[in-house]
Structure formats: C-alpha cells, structure tokens
Design a protein around this motif. Sequence first.
Motif, PDB file in Angstrom:
ATOM      1  N   PRO A 125       0.833  -1.212   0.000  1.00  0.00           N
ATOM      2  CA  PRO A 125       0.000   0.000   0.000  1.00  0.00           C
ATOM      3  C   PRO A 125       0.872   1.268   0.000  1.00  0.00           C
ATOM      4  O   PRO A 125       1.940   1.306   0.593  1.00  0.00           O
ATOM      5  CB  PRO A 125      -0.790  -0.110   1.304  1.00  0.00           C
ATOM      6  CG  PRO A 125      -0.733  -1.545   1.677  1.00  0.00           C
ATOM      7  CD  PRO A 125       0.582  -2.064   1.165  1.00  0.00           C
ATOM      8  N   GLN A 126       0.364   2.271  -0.675  1.00  0.00           N
ATOM      9  CA  GLN A 126       1.074   3.551  -0.752  1.00  0.00           C
ATOM     10  C   GLN A 126       0.729   4.437   0.446  1.00  0.00           C
ATOM     11  O   GLN A 126      -0.324   4.294   1.052  1.00  0.00           O
ATOM     12  CB  GLN A 126       0.775   4.248  -2.068  1.00  0.00           C
ATOM     13  CG  GLN A 126      -0.696   4.541  -2.300  1.00  0.00           C
ATOM     14  CD  GLN A 126      -0.952   5.261  -3.604  1.00  0.00           C
ATOM     15  OE1 GLN A 126      -0.169   6.085  -4.047  1.00  0.00           O
ATOM     16  NE2 GLN A 126      -2.076   4.951  -4.232  1.00  0.00           N
ATOM     17  N   LEU A 143      -7.321   5.087  -6.896  1.00  0.00           N
ATOM     18  CA  LEU A 143      -6.050   5.027  -6.197  1.00  0.00           C
ATOM     19  C   LEU A 143      -5.649   3.575  -5.953  1.00  0.00           C
ATOM     20  O   LEU A 143      -6.491   2.737  -5.640  1.00  0.00           O
ATOM     21  CB  LEU A 143      -6.157   5.722  -4.838  1.00  0.00           C
ATOM     22  CG  LEU A 143      -6.186   7.239  -4.848  1.00  0.00           C
ATOM     23  CD1 LEU A 143      -6.722   7.762  -3.523  1.00  0.00           C
ATOM     24  CD2 LEU A 143      -4.783   7.774  -5.118  1.00  0.00           C
ATOM     25  N   TYR A 144      -4.358   3.321  -6.100  1.00  0.00           N
ATOM     26  CA  TYR A 144      -3.833   2.042  -5.627  1.00  0.00           C
ATOM     27  C   TYR A 144      -4.104   1.970  -4.123  1.00  0.00           C
ATOM     28  O   TYR A 144      -4.356   2.996  -3.483  1.00  0.00           O
ATOM     29  CB  TYR A 144      -2.323   1.976  -5.873  1.00  0.00           C
ATOM     30  CG  TYR A 144      -1.935   1.526  -7.258  1.00  0.00           C
ATOM     31  CD1 TYR A 144      -1.807   0.168  -7.555  1.00  0.00           C
ATOM     32  CD2 TYR A 144      -1.655   2.450  -8.256  1.00  0.00           C
ATOM     33  CE1 TYR A 144      -1.422  -0.254  -8.817  1.00  0.00           C
ATOM     34  CE2 TYR A 144      -1.270   2.031  -9.525  1.00  0.00           C
ATOM     35  CZ  TYR A 144      -1.156   0.679  -9.793  1.00  0.00           C
ATOM     36  OH  TYR A 144      -0.785   0.259 -11.045  1.00  0.00           O
ATOM     37  N   PRO A 145      -4.028   0.785  -3.512  1.00  0.00           N
ATOM     38  CA  PRO A 145      -4.311   0.669  -2.076  1.00  0.00           C
ATOM     39  C   PRO A 145      -3.502   1.660  -1.236  1.00  0.00           C
ATOM     40  O   PRO A 145      -2.343   1.956  -1.538  1.00  0.00           O
ATOM     41  CB  PRO A 145      -3.909  -0.774  -1.759  1.00  0.00           C
ATOM     42  CG  PRO A 145      -4.086  -1.502  -3.051  1.00  0.00           C
ATOM     43  CD  PRO A 145      -3.687  -0.506  -4.112  1.00  0.00           C
ATOM     44  N   ALA A 172     -10.587   4.024  -3.322  1.00  0.00           N
ATOM     45  CA  ALA A 172      -9.286   3.384  -3.536  1.00  0.00           C
ATOM     46  C   ALA A 172      -9.432   1.866  -3.499  1.00  0.00           C
ATOM     47  O   ALA A 172     -10.275   1.321  -2.779  1.00  0.00           O
ATOM     48  CB  ALA A 172      -8.295   3.832  -2.466  1.00  0.00           C
ATOM     49  N   TYR A 173      -8.614   1.213  -4.304  1.00  0.00           N
ATOM     50  CA  TYR A 173      -8.582  -0.249  -4.234  1.00  0.00           C
ATOM     51  C   TYR A 173      -8.211  -0.647  -2.808  1.00  0.00           C
ATOM     52  O   TYR A 173      -7.363  -0.016  -2.182  1.00  0.00           O
ATOM     53  CB  TYR A 173      -7.565  -0.822  -5.226  1.00  0.00           C
ATOM     54  CG  TYR A 173      -8.029  -0.736  -6.650  1.00  0.00           C
ATOM     55  CD1 TYR A 173      -8.930  -1.664  -7.169  1.00  0.00           C
ATOM     56  CD2 TYR A 173      -7.568   0.279  -7.485  1.00  0.00           C
ATOM     57  CE1 TYR A 173      -9.362  -1.586  -8.482  1.00  0.00           C
ATOM     58  CE2 TYR A 173      -7.994   0.368  -8.802  1.00  0.00           C
ATOM     59  CZ  TYR A 173      -8.891  -0.565  -9.298  1.00  0.00           C
ATOM     60  OH  TYR A 173      -9.323  -0.476 -10.590  1.00  0.00           O
ATOM     61  N   SER A 174      -8.826  -1.707  -2.317  1.00  0.00           N
ATOM     62  CA  SER A 174      -8.561  -2.141  -0.949  1.00  0.00           C
ATOM     63  C   SER A 174      -7.321  -3.020  -0.853  1.00  0.00           C
ATOM     64  O   SER A 174      -6.709  -3.115   0.201  1.00  0.00           O
ATOM     65  CB  SER A 174      -9.770  -2.889  -0.392  1.00  0.00           C
ATOM     66  OG  SER A 174     -10.015  -4.047  -1.169  1.00  0.00           O
ATOM     67  N   SER A 175      -6.970  -3.673  -1.977  1.00  0.00           N
ATOM     68  CA  SER A 175      -5.827  -4.583  -1.965  1.00  0.00           C
ATOM     69  C   SER A 175      -5.352  -4.823  -3.393  1.00  0.00           C
ATOM     70  O   SER A 175      -6.062  -4.520  -4.358  1.00  0.00           O
ATOM     71  CB  SER A 175      -6.222  -5.914  -1.335  1.00  0.00           C
ATOM     72  OG  SER A 175      -7.142  -6.580  -2.188  1.00  0.00           O
ATOM     73  N   PHE A 176      -4.192  -5.427  -3.510  1.00  0.00           N
ATOM     74  CA  PHE A 176      -3.692  -5.797  -4.830  1.00  0.00           C
ATOM     75  C   PHE A 176      -4.434  -7.020  -5.363  1.00  0.00           C
ATOM     76  O   PHE A 176      -4.509  -7.211  -6.573  1.00  0.00           O
ATOM     77  CB  PHE A 176      -2.171  -5.987  -4.794  1.00  0.00           C
ATOM     78  CG  PHE A 176      -1.467  -4.664  -4.780  1.00  0.00           C
ATOM     79  CD1 PHE A 176      -1.127  -4.037  -5.965  1.00  0.00           C
ATOM     80  CD2 PHE A 176      -1.201  -4.019  -3.591  1.00  0.00           C
ATOM     81  CE1 PHE A 176      -0.522  -2.800  -5.964  1.00  0.00           C
ATOM     82  CE2 PHE A 176      -0.588  -2.773  -3.574  1.00  0.00           C
ATOM     83  CZ  PHE A 176      -0.255  -2.156  -4.769  1.00  0.00           C
ATOM     84  N   THR A 177      -5.023  -7.799  -4.480  1.00  0.00           N
ATOM     85  CA  THR A 177      -5.875  -8.913  -4.907  1.00  0.00           C
ATOM     86  C   THR A 177      -7.087  -8.361  -5.658  1.00  0.00           C
ATOM     87  O   THR A 177      -7.489  -8.910  -6.690  1.00  0.00           O
ATOM     88  CB  THR A 177      -6.325  -9.750  -3.682  1.00  0.00           C
ATOM     89  OG1 THR A 177      -5.167 -10.221  -3.011  1.00  0.00           O
ATOM     90  CG2 THR A 177      -7.208 -10.899  -4.094  1.00  0.00           C
ATOM     91  N   GLU A 178      -7.649  -7.277  -5.170  1.00  0.00           N
ATOM     92  CA  GLU A 178      -8.785  -6.651  -5.856  1.00  0.00           C
ATOM     93  C   GLU A 178      -8.369  -6.134  -7.232  1.00  0.00           C
ATOM     94  O   GLU A 178      -9.117  -6.284  -8.206  1.00  0.00           O
ATOM     95  CB  GLU A 178      -9.343  -5.493  -5.004  1.00  0.00           C
ATOM     96  CG  GLU A 178     -10.544  -4.820  -5.656  1.00  0.00           C
ATOM     97  CD  GLU A 178     -11.058  -3.603  -4.904  1.00  0.00           C
ATOM     98  OE1 GLU A 178     -12.058  -3.039  -5.373  1.00  0.00           O
ATOM     99  OE2 GLU A 178     -10.458  -3.211  -3.873  1.00  0.00           O
TER     100      GLU A 178
END
Length: 188
Positions: A125-126, A143-145, A172-178
């Motif tokens: 996460p950023q 947004l990225y997580p 924002a995305y909650s995770s990179f899995t999403e």
Amino acid sequence: MNRAGVDPELAALRGELIERAAVDQRARAELDPVAPMPEQWEAVQRVDEDNVRWFAPIVAVHGWPGRRTVGVDGAHAAWVLAQHAPAPYRACWLPKLRAAVANRDAAPRDLAFLSDRVATDQQRPQHYGTQWLRLGTEAAGRLYPLRRPAEVNLARADVGLDPLPDSAIEAAYSSFTEITAATRGGSP
C-alpha cells in the motif's frame, strides 16, 4: 570553475537532466489519453530506456543529483527520470533520494511520489496517495491501495501535496488482490 563560479560539468549535467525530463514529458503528452496506441508506448519506452542508460551510471558514481549540485529544476528533472525508470532502478534509487531529502537537497514531494511508486511496484500500500490506476476505458482511475486511508491527507500535507477528496480515498482499491481480480474481469 568559470568566472561566474559555476562548475561547467555541473551546469552541463543540469542542462542534460532538464532536457531529458522535457523529452520524457513530451513523449507522454503524445499518448492518446483514452487508448494509447502501441507505437506511442514504444516511443515512451525508447525515451525511458535511453534515459536509464544515461542516468544510472551518474547516480551509481556520484549519488543523487541534488539541489546543491544541479539546482532545484535539475533535481526535479532527476526525479522525473527516476519515476519513469524500470521498477528495479526506482527501488535502488529510492534510498538515495530519501537521503537527499533528509539533507534538504531534494524535494519531499518528489520523494512522496517515488516512495509510493516503489510501494505499488512491490504490491505494498502507498502512503501519500500519488499513484492511480485506470483500467480499460473507465473515465477516472482509482487510487492504488492506501496504507492508512484515514491519514493519507495528513501525510500529503507534510510534503506539500493538496488533499485528496474523500470520495477518491473511499474508492481506492482495498488490496492488490482486488486489482488482480479487476484486471481479469472477476471479483476478488
């Protein structure tokens, strides 16, 4: 040193950094904002590859080109080149930029962007909310997580970035899995 007290080699380095950053920005400005063509991306990649070939040895031998050596605009141009370099270079250069910022020789704002870029490269996460992802033809990206969504605007204020709207933080995305699921057309 010349009569004006400016080291000609540093002046040349500053000029080259600024020119290369300008070429970088022109190549990106020519991308179709909705659907960039492969040949447009190839032109951007050629610029990036040329910049890395030139910039990597400079950073390896001399360290981060900071404000004291190449001026504020030269130091910012160095960040532009780093931001668009391949991920392994960005990760390698991040500590050098961090040290330059600690020595007040580079802009905290530039560090925020590179720090977030490296975090997203590594699927972490950023912190500052500087990195967005636009998938397909969606009008606006997301947004990225975020590491701490409730604190992102405080972090941004610390480095002189404008606050993000609450709606952007909430979307924002909650995770990179999403993100992975979204790129495959599925759900997380």
